[in-house]
Design an enzyme around this catalytic site. Structure first.
Site, PDB file in Angstrom:
ATOM      1  CB  CYS A   1       5.520   2.303   7.504  1.00 17.33           C
ATOM      2  SG  CYS A   1       5.064   3.756   6.560  1.00 17.33           S
ATOM      3  CG  LEU A   2       6.981   0.913   1.535  1.00 21.30           C
ATOM      4  CD1 LEU A   2       6.308   1.145   0.187  1.00 21.30           C
ATOM      5  CD2 LEU A   2       8.130  -0.073   1.380  1.00 21.30           C
TER       6      LEU A   2
ATOM      7  N   GLY B   1       0.840  -1.199   0.000  1.00 24.31           N
ATOM      8  CA  GLY B   1       0.000   0.000   0.000  1.00 24.31           C
ATOM      9  C   GLY B   1       0.863   1.232   0.000  1.00 24.31           C
TER      10      GLY B   1
ATOM     11  CG  HIS C   1       0.711   6.896   5.544  1.00 26.73           C
ATOM     12  ND1 HIS C   1       1.843   7.356   6.175  1.00 26.73           N
ATOM     13  CD2 HIS C   1       0.944   5.575   5.301  1.00 26.73           C
ATOM     14  CE1 HIS C   1       2.716   6.359   6.301  1.00 26.73           C
ATOM     15  NE2 HIS C   1       2.191   5.264   5.792  1.00 26.73           N
TER      16      HIS C   1
ATOM     17  CD  GLN D   1       3.522   5.747   2.578  1.00 23.00           C
ATOM     18  OE1 GLN D   1       2.512   5.201   2.143  1.00 23.00           O
ATOM     19  NE2 GLN D   1       4.538   5.064   3.093  1.00 23.00           N
TER      20      GLN D   1
ATOM     21  CG  HIS E   1      -0.141   1.290   7.347  1.00 25.80           C
ATOM     22  ND1 HIS E   1       0.830   0.796   8.178  1.00 25.80           N
ATOM     23  CD2 HIS E   1       0.504   2.134   6.502  1.00 25.80           C
ATOM     24  CE1 HIS E   1       2.005   1.335   7.856  1.00 25.80           C
ATOM     25  NE2 HIS E   1       1.832   2.146   6.834  1.00 25.80           N
ATOM     26  CD  GLU E   2      -0.805   2.432   2.833  1.00 30.11           C
ATOM     27  OE1 GLU E   2      -0.333   3.589   2.746  1.00 30.11           O
ATOM     28  OE2 GLU E   2      -0.091   1.452   3.084  1.00 30.11           O
TER      29      GLU E   2
HETATM   30 NI    NI Z   1       3.052   3.384   5.700  1.00 26.98          NI
END
Ligand code: NI
Length: 166
Positions: free
Chosen positions: A93-94, A46, A139, A51, A135-136
């Site tokens: 998380c990226l 995701g 963000h 991000q 999670h997304e």
């Molecule tokens: Ni993330």
């Protein structure tokens, strides 16, 4: 090649509330395509627009990270309208490299939003997929997994980041 770099916490854009998308124009469609490529390249399951440095309410989700066809879900202005159950599981998380945090999430959710054609979406998700959506969408509200971590874990991350170790 992905056209976008992934922004790393504590960048300001990751701490800010993203803006609703008023018009789904070419810029938004292109952004969604770039985010999808970036997510697959990472690889991740995701990605949210902040991000890649864009403070807009747009997410891309694929729980197979492109390993299986037809799993990509793009949601403009996603919103969780119903939640049920609770489950704790570890997340990565990226934008928060080398870190996993236990996060309590709803087990089942109902997400509403629109797709890139402007049609209304209504997605029922549970388990892993429900976790990715939560999670997304976090963000988009300036929340990252470190916000669920202990003070100690957060300061260890920030120290490592400051020293350029991550
Ligand atoms: Ni993330």
């Amino acid at each position: 090649m992905p056209k976008k770099d992934i922004v790393i916490y504590p960048d300001r854009v990751l701490k800010s509330k993203a803006d609703p998308i008023e018009n789904i124009d070419l810029r938004v469609v292109t952004l969604a395509e770039d985010m999808t490529q970036t997510m697959y390249k990472a690889p991740g399951v995701g990605l949210a627009a902040p991000q890649v440095g864009e403070p807009l309410r747009l997410i891309v989700v694929d729980q197979t990270s492109g390993k299986e066809d037809d799993n990509l879900i793009v949601v403009v202005n996603p919103e969780i309208v119903e939640k049920e159950g609770i489950r704790v599981d570890s997340e990565m998380c990226l934008s928060v490299p080398d870190t996993s945090i236990d996060v309590s999430r709803a087990e089942r959710i109902l997400v509403k939003g629109v797709d890139l054609k402007g049609s209304e979406l209504r997605i029922e998700a549970e388990g892993f997929l429900a976790r990715i959506f939560q999670h997304e969408i976090d963000h988009l509200n300036g929340v990252v997994i470190l916000d669920y971590a202990s003070f100690l874990k957060r300061s260890i991350y920030l120290k490592k980041r400051k020293k350029g170790k991550i």
